[in-house]
Design an enzyme around this catalytic site. Structure first.
Site, PDB file in Angstrom:
ATOM      1  CG  PHE A   1      -1.946   1.300   0.983  1.00 31.09           C
ATOM      2  CD1 PHE A   1      -2.877   1.136   0.208  1.00 31.09           C
ATOM      3  CD2 PHE A   1      -1.620   2.348   1.763  1.00 31.09           C
ATOM      4  CE1 PHE A   1      -3.889   2.456   0.271  1.00 31.09           C
ATOM      5  CE2 PHE A   1      -2.403   3.379   1.928  1.00 31.09           C
ATOM      6  CZ  PHE A   1      -3.396   3.664   0.919  1.00 31.09           C
TER       7      PHE A   1
ATOM      8  CG  ASP B   1       5.824   3.881   1.443  1.00 34.47           C
ATOM      9  OD1 ASP B   1       5.975   4.756   2.524  1.00 34.47           O
ATOM     10  OD2 ASP B   1       4.800   3.604   0.877  1.00 34.47           O
TER      11      ASP B   1
ATOM     12  CE  LYS C   1      -0.363   7.156   6.247  1.00 27.54           C
ATOM     13  NZ  LYS C   1      -1.490   7.598   5.845  1.00 27.54           N
TER      14      LYS C   1
END
Length: 404
Positions: free
Chosen positions: A145, A230, A259
């Site tokens: 994801f 990531d 984030k």
């Protein structure tokens, strides 16, 4: 049905009526928050065990971050990258130092960081590695994801994320996560990068086998391929280290961050790499109006300074042991498996008991907010400011839900 409608807050009903249904939120309406706690419009408090998918690693309204945002709001919020503002250099320098890299490229969202990483890897492949024009490929993992843009969903293996959004972007080879032999076999002379999450968050906090990440690093070095990590969810203290890669003694060629970098206040993302990689970009080849804006940099530099103390990494490691010990005690009592590192856990509930959604709804009734994924799996990712007592409380509420 009528009774259910009457019990549903009006704000939830209006959101369902006037919003595209790309989310299925729990029927709670939050009006304020502080630290690890949320308060709804009726004054009821909830322990936050999601932390905005790790965007709130430092809790809600961390005083140091709020003060930085307030101060910057009174001075300057946006210039665009057409000019240099007085917060930009500090943020880029201090984040580069935290990452151990030469350069930083600021963006806004995690998906933008991933898109940037893909573009940089391809350009590096053509200009530095010598891949023929239009032939670059990137190896990715099943269960990944990395975001929801058209290019990113092109290599997703989640049909909910991918179906009906074609035609898809070519140039990606998907291999099983954790299978080093399959990854090595997929690399050819035109491979420019391997793009991986060190721990797969959306898939259910899946930790790779021991030796996998060091093996990926070795293969990438041997084959002249960039290792792109990531760390948008796994990074910035979540797993008990600054980066999840740190716990395997691995340094990727490129970090993708987001984030928590914005402190739960503004969207901030970044790509960090050395000059021989990020240096391939020249003016006009990539950019963002809001990327690296003054407000974002003012908040994000304080995030970097919080991390530089090491306090939050230590809290995550120490409290994570307590969390996983408590959850481990529920295996065989409604839980089938527990995975994760630090203050990050994926829990597989016995599907004969309930779905993940049902578990979240029952936890909400008991004052704990969490998120399900993939059927009967829950993710727990509380803010790193959570206390030992609050962890015990969350585990106790889960135990009560599983016991029925």
């Amino acid at each position: 049905m009528v009774d259910d409608m009457l019990r549903t807050p009006r704000a939830v009903r209006d959101a369902e009526r006037f919003t595209a249904h790309n989310y299925h939120p729990l029927p709670v309406v939050i009006s304020s928050a502080e630290g690890a706690w949320l308060t709804d419009v009726d004054g009821r408090r909830y322990l936050d065990c999601l932390a905005g998918y790790s965007a709130l690693n430092f809790g809600h309204r961390h005083p140091q971050l709020i003060a930085a945002a307030h101060a910057q709001l009174d001075r300057l919020t946006l210039t665009s990258r057409a000019f240099v503002h007085d917060q930009f250099a500090d943020f880029c320098r201090e984040l580069a130092q935290l990452c151990g890299k030469d350069l930083v490229l600021p963006m806004n969202t995690g998906a933008e960081a991933v898109e940037t990483g893909i573009k940089v890897a391809r350009k590096w492949g053509y200009q530095v590695k010598g891949v023929p024009a239009g032939q670059a490929n990137i190896v990715v993992a099943e269960g990944n994801f990395h975001g929801r843009t058209t290019t990113i969903v092109s290599f997703s293996t989640d049909e909910d994320a991918r179906a009906d959004f074609g035609p898809y972007t070519p140039g990606f080879t998907v291999v099983p996560y954790g299978d080093l032999a399959a990854l090595a076999a997929a690399i050819d002379e035109n491979t420019v990068a391997v793009l991986l999450e060190p721990i797969q968050g959306e898939q259910g906090v899946v930790v790779p086998p021991e030796g996998y990440l060091p093996g990926v690093r070795a293969v990438c070095t041997e084959r002249n391929v960039l290792f792109v990590a990531d760390e948008i969810q796994s990074g910035l203290g979540r797993t008990g280290a600054t980066f999840a890669c740190d716990q395997d003694g691995v340094v990727p060629d490129m970090y993708l961050l987001g984030k928590a970098l914005g402190g739960g206040i503004v969207p901030v993302s970044a790509v960090a790499a050395n000059a021989d990689v990020l240096g391939v970009l020249k003016p006009g080849q990539h950019g963002s109006t809001f990327g690296g804006n003054p407000l974002a940099c003012a908040v994000a530099v304080e995030v970097v300074r919080l991390l530089a103390t090491g306090e939050f990494q230590r809290r995550s490691a120490e409290l994570g042991e307590r969390l996983h010990a408590g959850l481990g005690g529920l295996i065989g009592k409604g839980l089938v498996a527990v995975r994760g590192r630090g203050l990050w856990a994926g829990l597989d509930i016995d599907p004969a008991l309930m779905t993940g959604r049902q578990a979240c709804e029952r936890l909400m009734e008991r004052g704990v907010l969490a998120k399900d994924t993939h059927g009967s799996t829950l993710r727990l990712a509380p803010p790193l400011v959570i206390t030992a007592e609050e962890i015990d409380h969350a585990v106790a509420q889960l135990a009560a839900v599983l016991a029925g």
